[in-house]
Write a protein that holds these residues in place. Structure first.
Motif, PDB file in Angstrom:
ATOM      1  N   GLN A 175     -15.195  28.059  43.953  1.00  0.00           N
ATOM      2  CA  GLN A 175     -13.742  28.266  43.992  1.00  0.00           C
ATOM      3  C   GLN A 175     -13.385  29.605  44.620  1.00  0.00           C
ATOM      4  OE1 GLN A 175     -12.543  27.754  39.933  1.00  0.00           O
ATOM      5  NE2 GLN A 175     -12.286  25.540  40.128  1.00  0.00           N
ATOM      6  N   ASN A 176     -14.399  30.440  44.800  1.00  0.00           N
ATOM      7  CA  ASN A 176     -14.155  31.774  45.324  1.00  0.00           C
ATOM      8  C   ASN A 176     -14.041  31.729  46.843  1.00  0.00           C
ATOM      9  OD1 ASN A 176     -14.663  34.489  46.309  1.00  0.00           O
ATOM     10  ND2 ASN A 176     -15.182  34.979  44.189  1.00  0.00           N
ATOM     11  N   LYS A 177     -12.867  32.160  47.337  1.00  0.00           N
ATOM     12  CA  LYS A 177     -12.620  32.098  48.775  1.00  0.00           C
ATOM     13  C   LYS A 177     -13.645  32.916  49.551  1.00  0.00           C
ATOM     14  CE  LYS A 177      -9.261  34.486  50.867  1.00  0.00           C
ATOM     15  NZ  LYS A 177      -7.861  34.888  51.105  1.00  0.00           N
ATOM     16  N   LEU A 178     -13.976  34.101  49.014  1.00  0.00           N
ATOM     17  CA  LEU A 178     -14.902  34.981  49.740  1.00  0.00           C
ATOM     18  C   LEU A 178     -16.281  34.350  49.854  1.00  0.00           C
ATOM     19  CD1 LEU A 178     -13.815  38.342  48.102  1.00  0.00           C
ATOM     20  CD2 LEU A 178     -13.320  37.562  50.426  1.00  0.00           C
ATOM     21  N   PHE A 179     -16.693  33.617  48.804  1.00  0.00           N
ATOM     22  CA  PHE A 179     -17.976  32.924  48.851  1.00  0.00           C
ATOM     23  C   PHE A 179     -17.982  31.909  50.003  1.00  0.00           C
ATOM     24  CE2 PHE A 179     -20.542  29.220  47.735  1.00  0.00           C
ATOM     25  CZ  PHE A 179     -21.775  29.790  47.464  1.00  0.00           C
ATOM     26  N   ARG A 180     -16.895  31.129  50.074  1.00  0.00           N
ATOM     27  CA  ARG A 180     -16.826  30.098  51.122  1.00  0.00           C
ATOM     28  C   ARG A 180     -16.766  30.737  52.505  1.00  0.00           C
ATOM     29  NH1 ARG A 180     -12.855  28.053  47.517  1.00  0.00           N
ATOM     30  NH2 ARG A 180     -11.203  28.497  49.029  1.00  0.00           N
ATOM     31  N   GLN A 181     -16.041  31.840  52.596  1.00  0.00           N
ATOM     32  CA  GLN A 181     -15.973  32.519  53.897  1.00  0.00           C
ATOM     33  C   GLN A 181     -17.337  33.082  54.288  1.00  0.00           C
ATOM     34  OE1 GLN A 181     -12.782  35.351  53.398  1.00  0.00           O
ATOM     35  NE2 GLN A 181     -11.260  33.901  54.194  1.00  0.00           N
ATOM     36  N   ALA A 182     -18.085  33.568  53.277  1.00  0.00           N
ATOM     37  CA  ALA A 182     -19.431  34.082  53.550  1.00  0.00           C
ATOM     38  C   ALA A 182     -20.308  32.957  54.090  1.00  0.00           C
ATOM     39  CB  ALA A 182     -20.034  34.684  52.278  1.00  0.00           C
ATOM     40  N   VAL A 183     -20.180  31.773  53.491  1.00  0.00           N
ATOM     41  CA  VAL A 183     -20.959  30.625  53.981  1.00  0.00           C
ATOM     42  C   VAL A 183     -20.516  30.278  55.403  1.00  0.00           C
ATOM     43  CG1 VAL A 183     -21.471  28.179  53.637  1.00  0.00           C
ATOM     44  CG2 VAL A 183     -21.369  29.723  51.667  1.00  0.00           C
ATOM     45  N   ALA A 184     -19.208  30.353  55.653  1.00  0.00           N
ATOM     46  CA  ALA A 184     -18.705  30.032  56.988  1.00  0.00           C
ATOM     47  C   ALA A 184     -19.327  30.952  58.040  1.00  0.00           C
ATOM     48  CB  ALA A 184     -17.180  30.130  57.025  1.00  0.00           C
ATOM     49  N   HIS A 185     -19.520  32.216  57.675  1.00  0.00           N
ATOM     50  CA  HIS A 185     -20.145  33.149  58.615  1.00  0.00           C
ATOM     51  C   HIS A 185     -21.635  32.863  58.787  1.00  0.00           C
ATOM     52  CE1 HIS A 185     -17.149  35.948  59.990  1.00  0.00           C
ATOM     53  NE2 HIS A 185     -16.635  36.060  58.777  1.00  0.00           N
ATOM     54  N   LEU A 224     -28.337  25.416  57.967  1.00  0.00           N
ATOM     55  CA  LEU A 224     -27.494  26.134  57.016  1.00  0.00           C
ATOM     56  C   LEU A 224     -28.304  26.587  55.809  1.00  0.00           C
ATOM     57  CD1 LEU A 224     -24.635  27.055  56.328  1.00  0.00           C
ATOM     58  CD2 LEU A 224     -24.266  24.863  55.190  1.00  0.00           C
ATOM     59  N   ALA A 225     -29.180  25.698  55.338  1.00  0.00           N
ATOM     60  CA  ALA A 225     -29.992  26.047  54.169  1.00  0.00           C
ATOM     61  C   ALA A 225     -30.876  27.256  54.466  1.00  0.00           C
ATOM     62  CB  ALA A 225     -30.842  24.852  53.753  1.00  0.00           C
ATOM     63  N   GLU A 226     -31.415  27.299  55.691  1.00  0.00           N
ATOM     64  CA  GLU A 226     -32.261  28.448  56.061  1.00  0.00           C
ATOM     65  C   GLU A 226     -31.466  29.739  56.018  1.00  0.00           C
ATOM     66  OE1 GLU A 226     -34.223  27.997  59.859  1.00  0.00           O
ATOM     67  OE2 GLU A 226     -35.242  26.188  59.122  1.00  0.00           O
ATOM     68  N   ASP A 227     -30.269  29.703  56.589  1.00  0.00           N
ATOM     69  CA  ASP A 227     -29.468  30.927  56.636  1.00  0.00           C
ATOM     70  C   ASP A 227     -28.998  31.353  55.248  1.00  0.00           C
ATOM     71  OD1 ASP A 227     -29.377  31.788  59.373  1.00  0.00           O
ATOM     72  OD2 ASP A 227     -28.332  29.918  59.807  1.00  0.00           O
ATOM     73  N   LEU A 228     -28.673  30.370  54.410  1.00  0.00           N
ATOM     74  CA  LEU A 228     -28.229  30.717  53.058  1.00  0.00           C
ATOM     75  C   LEU A 228     -29.399  31.270  52.251  1.00  0.00           C
ATOM     76  CD1 LEU A 228     -25.774  27.772  52.274  1.00  0.00           C
ATOM     77  CD2 LEU A 228     -25.252  30.069  53.091  1.00  0.00           C
ATOM     78  N   THR A 229     -30.602  30.770  52.504  1.00  0.00           N
ATOM     79  CA  THR A 229     -31.792  31.306  51.844  1.00  0.00           C
ATOM     80  C   THR A 229     -31.992  32.765  52.261  1.00  0.00           C
ATOM     81  OG1 THR A 229     -32.738  29.096  51.956  1.00  0.00           O
ATOM     82  CG2 THR A 229     -34.244  30.889  51.405  1.00  0.00           C
ATOM     83  N   GLU A 230     -31.753  33.001  53.535  1.00  0.00           N
ATOM     84  CA  GLU A 230     -31.807  34.360  54.076  1.00  0.00           C
ATOM     85  C   GLU A 230     -30.859  35.292  53.304  1.00  0.00           C
ATOM     86  OE1 GLU A 230     -33.683  35.078  56.859  1.00  0.00           O
ATOM     87  OE2 GLU A 230     -33.068  37.197  56.924  1.00  0.00           O
ATOM     88  N   LEU A 231     -29.727  34.735  52.870  1.00  0.00           N
ATOM     89  CA  LEU A 231     -28.750  35.534  52.111  1.00  0.00           C
ATOM     90  C   LEU A 231     -29.151  35.674  50.649  1.00  0.00           C
ATOM     91  CD1 LEU A 231     -25.366  34.122  53.487  1.00  0.00           C
ATOM     92  CD2 LEU A 231     -26.396  36.348  53.982  1.00  0.00           C
ATOM     93  N   LEU A 234     -24.651  37.181  59.619  1.00  0.00           N
ATOM     94  CA  LEU A 234     -25.125  37.248  58.232  1.00  0.00           C
ATOM     95  C   LEU A 234     -24.753  38.581  57.573  1.00  0.00           C
ATOM     96  CD1 LEU A 234     -28.593  35.446  58.355  1.00  0.00           C
ATOM     97  CD2 LEU A 234     -26.358  34.552  57.687  1.00  0.00           C
ATOM     98  N   GLU A 235     -24.609  39.642  58.375  1.00  0.00           N
ATOM     99  CA  GLU A 235     -24.183  40.933  57.813  1.00  0.00           C
ATOM    100  C   GLU A 235     -22.790  40.812  57.206  1.00  0.00           C
ATOM    101  OE1 GLU A 235     -25.841  43.567  56.996  1.00  0.00           O
ATOM    102  OE2 GLU A 235     -27.483  42.316  57.761  1.00  0.00           O
ATOM    103  N   GLU A 236     -21.911  40.133  57.961  1.00  0.00           N
ATOM    104  CA  GLU A 236     -20.542  39.919  57.475  1.00  0.00           C
ATOM    105  C   GLU A 236     -20.576  39.066  56.196  1.00  0.00           C
ATOM    106  OE1 GLU A 236     -17.966  41.390  58.378  1.00  0.00           O
ATOM    107  OE2 GLU A 236     -16.387  40.218  57.404  1.00  0.00           O
ATOM    108  N   SER A 237     -21.473  38.079  56.179  1.00  0.00           N
ATOM    109  CA  SER A 237     -21.613  37.260  54.974  1.00  0.00           C
ATOM    110  C   SER A 237     -21.991  38.122  53.783  1.00  0.00           C
ATOM    111  CB  SER A 237     -22.716  36.207  55.163  1.00  0.00           C
ATOM    112  OG  SER A 237     -22.382  35.319  56.178  1.00  0.00           O
ATOM    113  N   ARG A 238     -22.945  39.007  53.992  1.00  0.00           N
ATOM    114  CA  ARG A 238     -23.388  39.881  52.899  1.00  0.00           C
ATOM    115  C   ARG A 238     -22.236  40.756  52.419  1.00  0.00           C
ATOM    116  NH1 ARG A 238     -28.153  40.218  55.906  1.00  0.00           N
ATOM    117  NH2 ARG A 238     -29.795  38.988  54.905  1.00  0.00           N
TER     118      ARG A 238
END
Lengths: 328, 565
Positions: B319-329, B419-426, B371-375
């Protein structure tokens, strides 16, 4: 013998009901139903989907759904027709749909079966009689290649070379444009023309297997005592092989023949897809993918009947070919 | 509103005076005047399941009949997507926008020679609103009350909508069916059995440019030109030019390609990965490759934000907008484009598909792969990283969830893996889960048992077609399904926008309203869009007048296609 055939035929009825019930249960338990795809369509409302569910009887309990199908599928007092139910997708009796495709598949399977038996039996006999000769080794190598190349792959290779070398062969279909205006002879030629690629694909694998089978059976019988006796009696090699050995070696192949009958309507699905041949397999696979229970059940019923009939015919032929076998 | 009205009146006047009153042919513009003869042959996958347009549920059925056999009152231009007259030659609406009058084209005949009149239109509406015939045209025509419709005279019908509706012209683009053939079976309760695939094809009667003459299941459909068709070319010659239209039904995509290479077909929809290789062989093969631009199909990942189905703490992240935006990045669109589409796709940012020039807002917020922006966004939302590099939320829970898609779809599976690879990276733990399509749809539409799903939908020109997705009560409001009330402020605003949007008749004003919706979605990212493929077609050089577009395909102007021998 007549009593035996009658009994076997009557046995088919409970067997078919059992098969249909089991198959229906399995399909019912699988996730999703015929309307799954529609639910992802933004233009269709949930209410409409519910109405469709009701229309197709999908909202009813399992046993009621089965009974609704059963009642329509099989002859009943008041409705003596067999229509195998009504397809969800097509709104048409399943027998009509199967009728569209059955002839094409039958023609393909029969051609390929006849061809493969005509080729495999003599070659198998030759290979057995000339065991370990150069000819036997070449044939054995070819047979192993034939068995190990998957049908779909062989089909793709053939199609590729047809296009590459611009061979005058059609890539798909069973008839040409304007087929209906042809006379009978032209129709036969046109059909045969379209059968070349799928038959080639289907025959390669089955010929190879059948030939190996024939070879090893004959080799087995040639080592039997009665063959040695026959030879000792001074019979000609011809009579020994074709009259004494072959008739015994052919027995297991008759059982095989029974299965061949069973696959006349269901054994070519993969080949039909890859070579775009309009056969039953394409209809039934489409039904399976769409969760069209009735269509799939209809196909299974036809397949089951063919299997049972095939086995029955094989049993009768066995009794005819081998005096030792008797049915009460 | 005034302007569009007067334009329509002008168009009607031109038609009436320019071409005479009785026969009212419609001039179809094309680059060249053609010659008669020849045929167009294409290959498709999948058989039609019915020839009855009100039972057809799948494109393998509608592609055969709609536009070729059956026609609507109003259609959309295959290039500009603007509305244009079909069986209605003109139309007008009342000052309040609720009463629409349609003037039917006179001298249009059904394939069996009977004249098309207002009775057929009224009959078709009777069918659409018949509760015994579940069809998806009705869904678009309940507001929630049905429209009132009546015949004024032989060539005029009047529809009264419960309110002013911007989508009226799309809603009335249902295919017209012949009363003189279908009324009797309908009254006998046999409509749902009519025009199945077992019907002799020549008994399927429409007004369209082609008549069906042959259907051989899993083999081909053959249509011949309708000699009495109402469209003409710029010199007044009757259309269509071609004698025959053939659709082969191929067993698989590769067979379609082989049929084209073997010259059995003369138009072929090229896959992105085939473009370069086919381009190299174009001269030898005697064909041209056309690019149609991006399609209407979408590919996205959606997080389940419904606390009725998703346990805490997961649902708070989703539900957190920032979380979803981080995934979008973290969506690596370029790799996806290169791997799956051979470089032939474009990124998507707005919920409006790229070819939809009329409504697309070009400058919505974008989320470049970074990914930096995601972090940074995750840190801002209160997530932290443990010494092991794993991501933890504000209560110390490790971020772990399941990402599902349907198996066997290369685009979606590749997207899932990337996507899973990049999210694992995060620092997240993502369980990828390819599953059966039906099961996936069940989960998605019930809201149960899923965290995140990758899937796609096909959009249309008018944004209102997507109201089922965007409005809170919609059956495909995937991230918060089964809610009668909007759960957030922005969802409430989106609900409002769609309510307002469908009642604004002025096109420019309407577009502005949907701009706001696109900005909201781009900001809140309930659906994180990936890429839109570009589409291509190959056609033999002897076929003239091709105007290939993603919206209309290669055959939207089949009437004016001709073969140059």
């Amino acid at each position: 013998m007549h009593a035996f055939i009658l009994r076997r035929l009557l046995n088919m009825i409970p067997l078919l009901i059992g098969i249909s019930f089991l198959s229906f249960s399995i399909m019912y338990m699988a996730p999703g139903d015929f309307l799954g795809e529609l639910r992802l369509n933004p233009q269709i409302s949930a209410e409409t989907i519910e109405m469709m569910r009701a229309q197709y009887g999908l909202d009813k309990p399992f046993i009621v759904q089965y009974w609704l199908w059963f009642k329509e599928a099989f002859p009943m007092p008041g409705n003596w027709k067999i229509n195998l139910g009504r397809s969800f997708q097509y709104h048409t009796p399943v027998t009509t749909l199967i009728g569209f495709y059955a002839f094409n598949t039958f023609l393909l399977s029969l051609t390929s079966a006849v061809l493969s038996w005509l080729i495999a039996i003599p070659i198998g006999i030759y290979a057995a009689r000339k065991q370990y000769s150069f000819g036997d080794k070449v044939l054995t190598t070819l047979a192993f290649m034939g068995v190990s190349i998957p049908n779909f792959f062989l089909a793709l290779i053939i199609l590729y070379f047809v296009v590459r070398w611009e061979l005058p062969l059609p890539i798909g279909g069973a008839t040409s444009l304007g087929y209906d205006e042809l006379n009978l002879w032209q129709k036969i030629v046109d059909r045969a023309h379209h059968l070349i690629i799928p038959t080639l694909v289907l025959t390669t694998g089955s010929t190879a297997g059948l030939m190996r089978y024939m070879r090893s059976n004959l080799l087995d019988t040639l080592r039997q005592d009665y063959v040695r006796t026959a030879r000792a009696k001074g019979l000609s090699e011809r009579v020994v092989v074709y009259k004494h050995a072959l008739r015994n070696a052919i027995n297991p192949l008759i059982t095989f023949f029974g299965f061949e009958i069973a696959s006349l309507l269901s054994g070519a699905t993969l080949t039909e897809f890859v070579t775009s041949y309009p056969g039953l397999g394409r209809l039934l696979y489409g039904g399976l993918r769409a969760n069209d229970y009735h269509l799939v059940l209809g196909g299974l019923m036809v397949g089951s009947v063919m299997l049972m009939l095939g086995n029955l015919i094989a049993d009768i032929m066995l009794a005819w070919a081998d005096p030792r076998i008797r049915y009460q | 509103m005034k302007r569009s009205l007067s334009w329509l009146m002008a168009a009607a006047l031109v038609l009436a005076f320019g071409l005479g009153a009785l026969a009212q042919p419609y001039v179809m513009e094309a680059e060249t005047i053609g010659q008669y003869g020849g045929e167009i042959r294409i290959a498709t996958l999948g058989d039609p399941r019915t020839f009855n347009p009100y039972l057809a549920k799948e494109t393998s059925s509608t592609d055969v009949i709609i536009g070729r056999i059956f026609e609507p009152l109003i259609g959309r231009n295959g290039v500009t997507t603007a509305h244009e007259p079909r069986l209605a030659k003109a139309w007008e609406f009342s000052e309040d926008g609720t009463v629409w009058t349609f003037y039917l084209r006179e001298g249009v005949y059904w394939h069996d020679g009977v004249e098309f009149t207002a009775d057929d239109v009224i009959f078709t509406l009777d069918i659409i609103y018949d509760p015994e015939i579940p069809n998806n045209y009705r869904d678009g025509m309940l507001y929630p009350d049905p429209i009132q419709y009546r015949k004024i005279d032989r060539y005029t019908v009047e529809f009264t909508f419960p309110m002013a509706l911007a989508t009226a012209m799309d809603d009335v683009s249902f295919p017209i069916i012949p009363k003189h053939i279908l009324e009797q079976p309908w009254k006998e309760g046999r409509f749902n059995e009519m025009w199945g695939v077992d019907t002799p094809p020549w008994e399927i009667i429409g007004t369209g440019p082609f008549q069906m003459v042959e259907y051989r299941p899993s083999e081909r459909i053959v249509m011949t030109r309708n000699p009495n068709y109402w469209r003409v070319d710029a010199e007044g010659n009757p259309l269509p030019y071609i004698t025959r239209f053939v659709m082969y039904i191929a067993g698989n995509q590769d067979a379609m390609r082989l049929m084209f290479d073997n010259r059995e077909t003369n138009i072929y929809g090229v896959r992105g990965t085939e473009v370069d290789e086919m381009q190299d062989n174009a001269e030898r093969g005697g064909y041209t490759i056309y690019e149609g631009g991006p399609t209407f199909s979408t590919l996205f990942v959606v997080f389940n934000q419904n606390e009725l189905f998703v346990p805490s703490p997961k649902v708070e992240w989703f539900q957190n907008k920032l979380f979803r935006q981080a995934v979008a990045h973290a969506v690596d669109k370029q790799s996806l484009i290169d791997i799956v589409f051979g470089g032939r796709a474009v990124p998507q940012w707005s919920p409006v598909s790229a070819p939809n020039r009329q409504f697309l807002k070009e400058d919505v917020k974008t989320y470049p792969y970074d990914l930096e922006e995601s972090r940074r966004l995750l840190a801002e939302a209160g997530f932290t990283w443990g010494p092991d590099g794993r991501l933890y939320d504000w209560n110390g829970n490790h971020v772990e969830f399941t990402l599902s898609t349907n198996e066997g779809n290369l685009q979606r599976e590749t997207f899932m893996t990337l996507l899973a690879e990049d999210l694992t990276e995060l620092g997240m733990t993502v369980h990828t889960n390819p599953m059966d399509f039906n099961l996936l749809v069940n989960q998605l539409t019930s809201g149960e048992n899923w965290d995140a799903i990758i899937i796609g939908l096909t959009g249309g020109v008018d944004p209102d077609g997507g109201s089922n997705v965007w409005q809170s009560s919609g059956g495909l409001h995937m991230w918060n399904i089964g809610r009668d009330e909007p759960q957030t402020e922005w969802e409430a605003r989106v609900d409002e926008i769609f309510e307002i949007g469908r009642t604004i008749l002025d096109p420019e004003e309407r577009v502005k309203v949907y701009y706001e919706w696109q900005d909201i979605i781009a900001e809140e990212v309930p659906l994180i869009y990936a890429v839109t493929p570009l589409v291509y077609a190959a056609a033999r050089n002897e076929i003239k007048n091709i105007e290939y577009t993603a919206y209309g395909g290669s055959l939207h102007n089949i009437h004016v296609l001709w073969i140059d021998n």
